[in-house]
Design a protein around this motif. Structure first.
Motif, PDB file in Angstrom:
ATOM      1  N   SER A   1      -2.602 -14.286  -3.769  1.00  0.00           N
ATOM      2  CA  SER A   1      -2.786 -13.234  -2.749  1.00  0.00           C
ATOM      3  C   SER A   1      -2.919 -13.803  -1.342  1.00  0.00           C
ATOM      4  O   SER A   1      -3.224 -13.060  -0.418  1.00  0.00           O
ATOM      5  CB  SER A   1      -4.045 -12.421  -3.033  1.00  0.00           C
ATOM      6  N   THR A   2      -2.757 -15.102  -1.179  1.00  0.00           N
ATOM      7  CA  THR A   2      -2.908 -15.808   0.107  1.00  0.00           C
ATOM      8  C   THR A   2      -4.346 -15.838   0.612  1.00  0.00           C
ATOM      9  O   THR A   2      -4.590 -16.108   1.783  1.00  0.00           O
ATOM     10  CB  THR A   2      -2.003 -15.232   1.237  1.00  0.00           C
ATOM     11  N   LEU A   3      -5.301 -15.602  -0.265  1.00  0.00           N
ATOM     12  CA  LEU A   3      -6.703 -15.584   0.167  1.00  0.00           C
ATOM     13  C   LEU A   3      -7.396 -16.919  -0.068  1.00  0.00           C
ATOM     14  O   LEU A   3      -8.517 -17.139   0.400  1.00  0.00           O
ATOM     15  CB  LEU A   3      -7.472 -14.480  -0.590  1.00  0.00           C
TER      16      LEU A   3
ATOM     17  N   LEU B   1       8.965 -15.306  -4.791  1.00  0.00           N
ATOM     18  CA  LEU B   1      10.365 -15.094  -4.403  1.00  0.00           C
ATOM     19  C   LEU B   1      10.827 -16.199  -3.451  1.00  0.00           C
ATOM     20  O   LEU B   1      11.462 -15.942  -2.428  1.00  0.00           O
ATOM     21  CB  LEU B   1      10.556 -13.718  -3.776  1.00  0.00           C
TER      22      LEU B   1
ATOM     23  N   ARG C   1       9.117 -18.039  -1.480  1.00  0.00           N
ATOM     24  CA  ARG C   1       8.335 -18.282  -0.267  1.00  0.00           C
ATOM     25  C   ARG C   1       6.984 -18.894  -0.610  1.00  0.00           C
ATOM     26  O   ARG C   1       6.313 -18.420  -1.533  1.00  0.00           O
ATOM     27  CB  ARG C   1       8.134 -16.979   0.504  1.00  0.00           C
TER      28      ARG C   1
ATOM     29  N   ILE D   1       3.045 -17.404   4.882  1.00  0.00           N
ATOM     30  CA  ILE D   1       2.005 -16.427   4.518  1.00  0.00           C
ATOM     31  C   ILE D   1       2.389 -14.989   4.879  1.00  0.00           C
ATOM     32  O   ILE D   1       2.207 -14.075   4.074  1.00  0.00           O
ATOM     33  CB  ILE D   1       0.652 -16.852   5.138  1.00  0.00           C
ATOM     34  N   TYR D   2       2.943 -14.798   6.077  1.00  0.00           N
ATOM     35  CA  TYR D   2       3.244 -13.434   6.527  1.00  0.00           C
ATOM     36  C   TYR D   2       4.310 -12.790   5.633  1.00  0.00           C
ATOM     37  O   TYR D   2       4.190 -11.634   5.237  1.00  0.00           O
ATOM     38  CB  TYR D   2       3.696 -13.477   7.996  1.00  0.00           C
ATOM     39  N   GLU D   3       5.339 -13.567   5.311  1.00  0.00           N
ATOM     40  CA  GLU D   3       6.412 -13.034   4.457  1.00  0.00           C
ATOM     41  C   GLU D   3       5.893 -12.737   3.055  1.00  0.00           C
ATOM     42  O   GLU D   3       6.254 -11.719   2.456  1.00  0.00           O
ATOM     43  CB  GLU D   3       7.569 -14.020   4.386  1.00  0.00           C
TER      44      GLU D   3
ATOM     45  N   GLN E   1       2.854 -11.978   2.249  1.00  0.00           N
ATOM     46  CA  GLN E   1       1.959 -10.814   2.304  1.00  0.00           C
ATOM     47  C   GLN E   1       2.735  -9.496   2.300  1.00  0.00           C
ATOM     48  O   GLN E   1       2.244  -8.492   1.810  1.00  0.00           O
ATOM     49  CB  GLN E   1       1.063 -10.907   3.542  1.00  0.00           C
ATOM     50  N   ARG E   2       3.928  -9.512   2.836  1.00  0.00           N
ATOM     51  CA  ARG E   2       4.743  -8.286   2.836  1.00  0.00           C
ATOM     52  C   ARG E   2       5.286  -7.965   1.448  1.00  0.00           C
ATOM     53  O   ARG E   2       5.677  -6.850   1.180  1.00  0.00           O
ATOM     54  CB  ARG E   2       5.909  -8.412   3.826  1.00  0.00           C
ATOM     55  N   LEU E   3       5.334  -8.976   0.596  1.00  0.00           N
ATOM     56  CA  LEU E   3       5.929  -8.781  -0.735  1.00  0.00           C
ATOM     57  C   LEU E   3       4.912  -8.402  -1.806  1.00  0.00           C
ATOM     58  O   LEU E   3       5.274  -7.949  -2.878  1.00  0.00           O
ATOM     59  CB  LEU E   3       6.623 -10.074  -1.181  1.00  0.00           C
TER      60      LEU E   3
ATOM     61  N   ASN F   1       0.915  -7.007  -3.315  1.00  0.00           N
ATOM     62  CA  ASN F   1      -0.337  -6.263  -3.141  1.00  0.00           C
ATOM     63  C   ASN F   1      -1.184  -6.503  -4.379  1.00  0.00           C
ATOM     64  O   ASN F   1      -0.690  -7.032  -5.371  1.00  0.00           O
ATOM     65  CB  ASN F   1      -0.119  -4.786  -2.871  1.00  0.00           C
TER      66      ASN F   1
ATOM     67  N   LEU G   1      -1.308  -0.711   7.845  1.00  0.00           N
ATOM     68  CA  LEU G   1      -1.311  -2.173   7.895  1.00  0.00           C
ATOM     69  C   LEU G   1      -0.020  -2.751   7.315  1.00  0.00           C
ATOM     70  O   LEU G   1       0.418  -3.824   7.704  1.00  0.00           O
ATOM     71  CB  LEU G   1      -2.504  -2.752   7.126  1.00  0.00           C
ATOM     72  N   TYR G   2       0.575  -2.024   6.371  1.00  0.00           N
ATOM     73  CA  TYR G   2       1.798  -2.508   5.737  1.00  0.00           C
ATOM     74  C   TYR G   2       3.050  -1.843   6.315  1.00  0.00           C
ATOM     75  O   TYR G   2       4.146  -1.993   5.784  1.00  0.00           O
ATOM     76  CB  TYR G   2       1.733  -2.269   4.223  1.00  0.00           C
ATOM     77  N   GLY G   3       2.856  -1.092   7.399  1.00  0.00           N
ATOM     78  CA  GLY G   3       4.012  -0.502   8.077  1.00  0.00           C
ATOM     79  C   GLY G   3       4.635   0.682   7.359  1.00  0.00           C
ATOM     80  O   GLY G   3       5.790   1.022   7.603  1.00  0.00           O
TER      81      GLY G   3
END
Lengths: 326, 279
Positions: A113-115, A126, A128, A134-136, A138-140, A142, A166-168
């Motif tokens: 989860s990048t935490l 995928l 990354r 991290i940003y990419e 996080q978009r993939l 949850n 937050l997720y657009g």
């Protein structure tokens, strides 16, 4: 992976052809790679132990040799949470992670989860890197964790619209989407505008599931998502997760203490104990492996039927083996 | 994969998504303020009573001198505003940890600066509303006459003071990230020290000599000087511009420094598993 026990590792149920991959050529192309690749992950934590505990651990004789400060002051001890963990998850697969409390399941989910940053090894989602990209990543992804963490004074709607922004996710679509998801897991929609603090734990968990799915994650990390749900709600959530996998081509990692749930949902299951993956196979593969172990290779098999819970107990505590031996 | 990266990282898309996320933090805090309205009334009443008490001390000690009352009231109001910005930023981490939502916020695809800026925008709006309410109440309570005061000038100084306070808040916000309880306690101590050294209720010349240099480097000192000068002496805005510029400059130094420290703290927290509440 050579240390892993199991023999049916290739017998993975292939994900059905999905609408989203057909529509999205990028995702379709990325189906060729592993959705999740975990390579040699290790993680250690340091804990402060009280002086008393230290005395117990080291014993009187050891304590007596040390200085007054070393004996009286708290000290730091190393705890290995994960040790050289490697596995991969295919796109569209539901991968179960079973393990006793404190075995490292949640640590692994947090790294995905990048935490958490691992001490060693690499995790790719995928393709990354979870630390560098991290940003990419996080978009993939949850996540649904065991504790439904929300702003409890806010309503389900307010919490969901916050997460969606937050997720657009367009705010004008949030309410319809949220209600659609919540409707599928039998959430009482009349309570949609009520504060979360007035909800039962099960209802909060349903909102947590909706929060994760609102963002259409390609990889869904579920850390004991059905803990606290009644049997009916549990079944509804499980059916919904199968739908999500089928319709959205989501790859799912599921940690659970519910062996029936793991048996029902997971294409493959990894059993983790003391930070190490000790077995990884399909449910049937694991059962077969443990049956062989219990029967000791004898031709007249005394034990012919076994559950996933038996497998879990045998591999993590040896309880079943002892019971059978008696 | 390249085209997907390009789509995610293209500047307008990223900027729009960051703006929406920034608004999400603002909206969330507004919603929370509504839901905690009982506490908000409690804090507002406490701020008013505190300002009245401080003003009454001025009235007694200054033998009814309205300037002395206003001097102290300005101190109380400005402290209320600046401490509020500082608190909102500095405690945003400890508060989210307490709610259990910190991991979800840090897991979201949002730039950390967007997160903290969103919180700051709310803090400024919230602080402004609360300060104005206390100002109206104090004006009524003491029958203050603000004729001749340069209120727009005071607001310019106040706006410029938001920058260094944001920077200081960022520096302190890292503390609860490193240690849940002790970090929050340390943040309160730092806020108390800023109150002591910045001449909020007295000129810094009243401080012991060894403390005075700290007062001279505190941006709060200059903010108070500027606002008092505008309100008590009616100093024209043009004459306040150099001071305001200095405040903005100090912010331009403090914000990147604070942000850098915060990012290092975030990395440390992620290495040591400090973001979680439990489990």
């Amino acid at each position: 992976m050579s240390a892993l026990r199991g023999r049916g590792g290739t017998a993975v149920v292939e994900a059905p052809t999905c609408r989203r991959s057909e529509q999205n050529p990028i995702i379709a192309r990325e189906r060729k790679m592993h959705a999740i690749e975990v390579s040699g992950i290790s993680k250690e934590f340091f804990k402060w132990e009280s002086a008393n505990k230290k005395k117990d651990v080291n014993g009187e004789a050891d304590g007596a040799r040390k200085s007054w400060f070393a004996r009286k002051l708290p000290h730091r001890t190393k705890v290995t949470a994960l040790e050289d963990v490697s596995f991969h998850v295919k796109p569209g697969e539901i991968f179960g992670l079973l393990g006793p409390n404190g075995s490292g399941k949640s640590t692994l989910i947090r790294i995905l989860s990048t935490l958490l940053i691992p001490d060693a090894g690499e995790v790719r989602i995928l393709g990354r890197d979870v630390v560098k990209d991290i940003y990419e990543v996080q978009r993939l992804i949850n996540r649904v964790s065991v504790d439904a963490a929300f702003f409890k004074k806010l309503s389900a709607h307010e919490n969901l619209i916050y997460a969606a922004r937050l997720y657009g996710v367009p705010s004008n679509k949030v309410q319809a989407l949220a209600k659609e998801i919540l409707g599928k897991i039998a959430f009482d929609l009349d309570r949609y505008l009520d504060p979360l603090e007035d909800f039962s734990r099960g209802m909060q968990q349903k909102v947590a599931i909706a929060r994760a799915l609102l963002t259409s994650p390609i990889v869904l990390l579920l850390d004991e998502p059905t803990t606290g749900l009644d049997p009916k709600s549990k079944r509804e959530v499980q059916a919904f997760l199968l739908d999500v996998r089928k319709e959205n081509d989501a790859t799912i990692i599921l940690t659970t203490h519910d062996m029936d749930e793991a048996d029902r949902l997971c294409d493959r299951i990894g059993i983790i104990d003391k930070g190490k993956i000790i077995a990884l196979d399909t449910s049937e593969g694991l059962k077969s492996m443990v049956l062989d172990d219990l029967n000791g290779g004898a031709k007249d098999k005394k034990i012919t039927d076994i559950t996933l819970e038996d497998v879990f107990l045998h591999l993590t505590g040896g309880i079943l083996k002892n019971e059978e031996a008696e | 994969m390249k085209s997907m990266n390009t789509a995610i990282n293209s500047v307008p898309v990223r900027l729009l998504s960051e703006l929406k996320a920034g608004y999400a933090f603002l909206e969330r805090n507004v919603n929370l303020t509504r839901r905690y309205i009982g506490w908000e009334i409690c804090f507002l009443v406490y701020s008013m009573v505190s300002a009245f008490s401080i003003g009454l001390i001025g009235k007694t000690m200054g033998a009814g001198d309205e300037q002395a009352v206003l001097y102290l009231i300005i101190g109380a109001l400005m402290w209320n505003f600046l401490a509020n910005i500082f608190n909102e930023i500095a405690h945003t981490i400890s508060w989210e940890r307490w709610e259990g939502t910190l991991e979800y916020t840090f897991m979201a695809p949002v730039h950390r600066l967007t997160h903290l800026m969103g919180v700051t925008w709310f803090a400024i709006l919230y602080g402004l509303v609360r300060t104005l309410l206390v100002l109206f109440a104090a004006t009524w309570f003491f029958g203050l006459n603000l004729e001749g005061a340069n209120i727009p000038g005071a607001l310019v100084v106040l706006a410029c003071a938001c920058f260094p306070m944001l920077g200081l808040g960022l520096v302190v916000a890292v503390l609860p990230l490193m240690s849940a309880e002790k970090g929050s306690q340390a943040a309160h101590i730092i806020l108390g020290l800023i109150l002591l050294i910045s001449g909020v209720y007295y000129p810094i010349s009243a401080l012991p000599a060894w403390l005075q240099p700290f007062g001279y480097i505190s941006p709060v000192t200059y903010t108070l000087n500027g606002v008092r000068s505008a309100l008590l002496e009616g100093t024209p805005t043009v004459q306040l511009l150099s001071l305001s510029g200095a405040l903005v400059l100090s912010g331009l130094v403090l914000i990147p420094v604070g942000y850098f420290i915060f990012l290092q703290g975030e990395k440390y927290a992620k290495r040591h598993g400090l973001l979680k509440r439990s489990g």
